[in-house]
Design a protein around this motif. Sequence first.
Motif, PDB file in Angstrom:
ATOM      1  N   LYS A   1      45.429  24.953  51.431  1.00  0.00           N
ATOM      2  CA  LYS A   1      45.009  25.894  52.478  1.00  0.00           C
ATOM      3  C   LYS A   1      45.013  27.327  51.948  1.00  0.00           C
ATOM      4  N   LYS A   2      46.093  27.693  51.250  1.00  0.00           N
ATOM      5  CA  LYS A   2      46.195  29.053  50.723  1.00  0.00           C
ATOM      6  C   LYS A   2      45.165  29.280  49.613  1.00  0.00           C
ATOM      7  N   ALA A   3      45.008  28.289  48.739  1.00  0.00           N
ATOM      8  CA  ALA A   3      44.062  28.424  47.631  1.00  0.00           C
ATOM      9  C   ALA A   3      42.633  28.594  48.151  1.00  0.00           C
ATOM     10  N   ARG A   4      42.314  27.902  49.229  1.00  0.00           N
ATOM     11  CA  ARG A   4      40.972  28.041  49.811  1.00  0.00           C
ATOM     12  C   ARG A   4      40.797  29.413  50.457  1.00  0.00           C
ATOM     13  N   LEU A   5      41.872  29.968  50.986  1.00  0.00           N
ATOM     14  CA  LEU A   5      41.811  31.324  51.521  1.00  0.00           C
ATOM     15  C   LEU A   5      41.471  32.304  50.398  1.00  0.00           C
ATOM     16  N   LEU A   6      42.138  32.175  49.256  1.00  0.00           N
ATOM     17  CA  LEU A   6      41.850  33.036  48.114  1.00  0.00           C
ATOM     18  C   LEU A   6      40.395  32.894  47.686  1.00  0.00           C
ATOM     19  N   PHE A   7      39.938  31.651  47.601  1.00  0.00           N
ATOM     20  CA  PHE A   7      38.547  31.370  47.229  1.00  0.00           C
ATOM     21  C   PHE A   7      37.589  32.079  48.182  1.00  0.00           C
ATOM     22  N   ASN A   8      37.829  31.933  49.475  1.00  0.00           N
ATOM     23  CA  ASN A   8      36.916  32.496  50.463  1.00  0.00           C
ATOM     24  C   ASN A   8      36.863  34.022  50.400  1.00  0.00           C
ATOM     25  N   ILE A   9      38.019  34.654  50.166  1.00  0.00           N
ATOM     26  CA  ILE A   9      38.043  36.116  50.056  1.00  0.00           C
ATOM     27  C   ILE A   9      37.225  36.570  48.853  1.00  0.00           C
ATOM     28  N   VAL A  10      37.488  35.945  47.708  1.00  0.00           N
ATOM     29  CA  VAL A  10      36.790  36.333  46.482  1.00  0.00           C
ATOM     30  C   VAL A  10      35.289  36.093  46.605  1.00  0.00           C
ATOM     31  N   GLN A  11      34.921  34.957  47.185  1.00  0.00           N
ATOM     32  CA  GLN A  11      33.496  34.647  47.315  1.00  0.00           C
ATOM     33  C   GLN A  11      32.801  35.583  48.295  1.00  0.00           C
ATOM     34  N   TYR A  12      33.431  35.821  49.432  1.00  0.00           N
ATOM     35  CA  TYR A  12      32.809  36.658  50.465  1.00  0.00           C
ATOM     36  C   TYR A  12      32.636  38.097  49.987  1.00  0.00           C
ATOM     37  N   LEU A  13      33.650  38.625  49.303  1.00  0.00           N
ATOM     38  CA  LEU A  13      33.617  40.015  48.855  1.00  0.00           C
ATOM     39  C   LEU A  13      32.989  40.185  47.475  1.00  0.00           C
ATOM     40  N   LYS A  14      32.627  39.046  46.856  1.00  0.00           N
ATOM     41  CA  LYS A  14      32.006  39.072  45.524  1.00  0.00           C
ATOM     42  C   LYS A  14      32.869  39.844  44.515  1.00  0.00           C
ATOM     43  N   CYS A  15      34.149  39.552  44.532  1.00  0.00           N
ATOM     44  CA  CYS A  15      35.092  40.218  43.622  1.00  0.00           C
ATOM     45  C   CYS A  15      34.730  39.892  42.174  1.00  0.00           C
ATOM     46  N   GLU A  16      34.749  40.903  41.329  1.00  0.00           N
ATOM     47  CA  GLU A  16      34.315  40.728  39.945  1.00  0.00           C
ATOM     48  C   GLU A  16      35.456  40.829  38.931  1.00  0.00           C
ATOM     49  N   THR A  17      36.462  41.630  39.233  1.00  0.00           N
ATOM     50  CA  THR A  17      37.622  41.760  38.341  1.00  0.00           C
ATOM     51  C   THR A  17      38.857  41.315  39.109  1.00  0.00           C
TER      52      THR A  17
ATOM     53  N   LEU B   1      40.204  30.780  42.188  1.00  0.00           N
ATOM     54  CA  LEU B   1      39.737  32.157  42.042  1.00  0.00           C
ATOM     55  C   LEU B   1      38.501  32.224  41.147  1.00  0.00           C
ATOM     56  N   ALA B   2      38.536  31.495  40.034  1.00  0.00           N
ATOM     57  CA  ALA B   2      37.419  31.532  39.082  1.00  0.00           C
ATOM     58  C   ALA B   2      36.181  30.821  39.610  1.00  0.00           C
ATOM     59  N   SER B   3      36.381  29.784  40.398  1.00  0.00           N
ATOM     60  CA  SER B   3      35.245  29.036  40.973  1.00  0.00           C
ATOM     61  C   SER B   3      34.542  29.833  42.062  1.00  0.00           C
ATOM     62  N   ALA B   4      35.284  30.708  42.730  1.00  0.00           N
ATOM     63  CA  ALA B   4      34.718  31.465  43.850  1.00  0.00           C
ATOM     64  C   ALA B   4      33.611  32.404  43.398  1.00  0.00           C
ATOM     65  N   ASN B   5      33.749  32.934  42.188  1.00  0.00           N
ATOM     66  CA  ASN B   5      32.690  33.762  41.598  1.00  0.00           C
ATOM     67  C   ASN B   5      32.699  33.502  40.100  1.00  0.00           C
ATOM     68  N   LYS B   6      31.794  32.663  39.642  1.00  0.00           N
ATOM     69  CA  LYS B   6      31.807  32.247  38.242  1.00  0.00           C
ATOM     70  C   LYS B   6      31.297  33.332  37.301  1.00  0.00           C
ATOM     71  N   ASN B   7      30.866  34.448  37.869  1.00  0.00           N
ATOM     72  CA  ASN B   7      30.498  35.608  37.059  1.00  0.00           C
ATOM     73  C   ASN B   7      31.630  36.629  36.985  1.00  0.00           C
ATOM     74  N   ALA B   8      32.709  36.365  37.696  1.00  0.00           N
ATOM     75  CA  ALA B   8      33.854  37.275  37.697  1.00  0.00           C
ATOM     76  C   ALA B   8      34.659  37.123  36.412  1.00  0.00           C
ATOM     77  N   SER B   9      35.472  38.133  36.124  1.00  0.00           N
ATOM     78  CA  SER B   9      36.448  38.048  35.032  1.00  0.00           C
ATOM     79  C   SER B   9      37.824  37.861  35.657  1.00  0.00           C
ATOM     80  N   VAL B  10      38.442  36.725  35.380  1.00  0.00           N
ATOM     81  CA  VAL B  10      39.753  36.409  35.936  1.00  0.00           C
ATOM     82  C   VAL B  10      40.793  36.492  34.819  1.00  0.00           C
ATOM     83  N   TYR B  11      41.796  37.341  35.022  1.00  0.00           N
ATOM     84  CA  TYR B  11      42.887  37.497  34.066  1.00  0.00           C
ATOM     85  C   TYR B  11      44.135  36.894  34.695  1.00  0.00           C
ATOM     86  N   SER B  12      44.658  35.841  34.070  1.00  0.00           N
ATOM     87  CA  SER B  12      45.800  35.133  34.640  1.00  0.00           C
ATOM     88  C   SER B  12      46.991  35.218  33.694  1.00  0.00           C
ATOM     89  N   LEU B  13      48.099  35.777  34.204  1.00  0.00           N
ATOM     90  CA  LEU B  13      49.294  36.025  33.387  1.00  0.00           C
ATOM     91  C   LEU B  13      50.357  34.965  33.678  1.00  0.00           C
TER      92      LEU B  13
END
Length: 224
Positions: free
Chosen positions: A55-71, A86-98
């Motif tokens: 549920k939470k992961a889908r919320l993150l996905f929806n935010i990133v996809q709707y807002l077209k987050c890139e970084t 996060l990466a699937s929501a916008n496959k043109n985004a740059s996702v940095y995971s620590l």
Amino acid sequence: NRQRNADFEAIEAIRSKLLNDETPISKFDFGAGTRTRIKTKSLKNIAATSLSSQKKARLLFNIVQYLKCETIIEIGSSLGISTAYLASANKNASVYSLEGNLDLIRLAKKTAFQLNLTNIKFIDGNFDDTLPRLLQTLNSKIDFVYLDGNHRFSPTLRYFEMLLPNLHQNSILVVDDIYWSEEMTQAWQKVINRTGVTLTVNLFECGMVFFSDKYSKRNFTLKF
């Protein structure tokens, strides 16, 4: 849509396998415990206790996809499930995971490889070292942050303060597990009252932070 559902199904199939994997993992406790303690846990135990819920992961996905987050920055890769959302929501985004644990980084990379996600850069090491180095190298402001590492008061606020100069008016920051401990709840209260923070949304499992001056200073609590 069809592609989104296919992405969800593929990620959840990997979660399901992880939840049944008995492989032992050395878990370096950079989070709520001491800095030197090492615990060995089964992979399925780590998956059961540290992965973001569907549920939470889908919320993150929806935010990133709707807002077209890139970084996008994620602090705390774990096994790469939330990273994959996060990466699937916008496959043109740059996702940095620590992530602070090399075994977990290896498994998170495997998750990304299985899903053919090529827009993720995994960074291993202690967040106190890796986060400031990453922020110095970014050429753009951060659109979205998922803060899901080191569940203690001081580190949570320290990473939050580090991130602030790299955010913009429309950035969104999600603080995970705001009721995980008394320390995390205290940290969340500090975030709410921080100058520059306008709107906050308490979802119990996590808290959303907004910075736009088009919002008045308010905190909402919603059932999630």
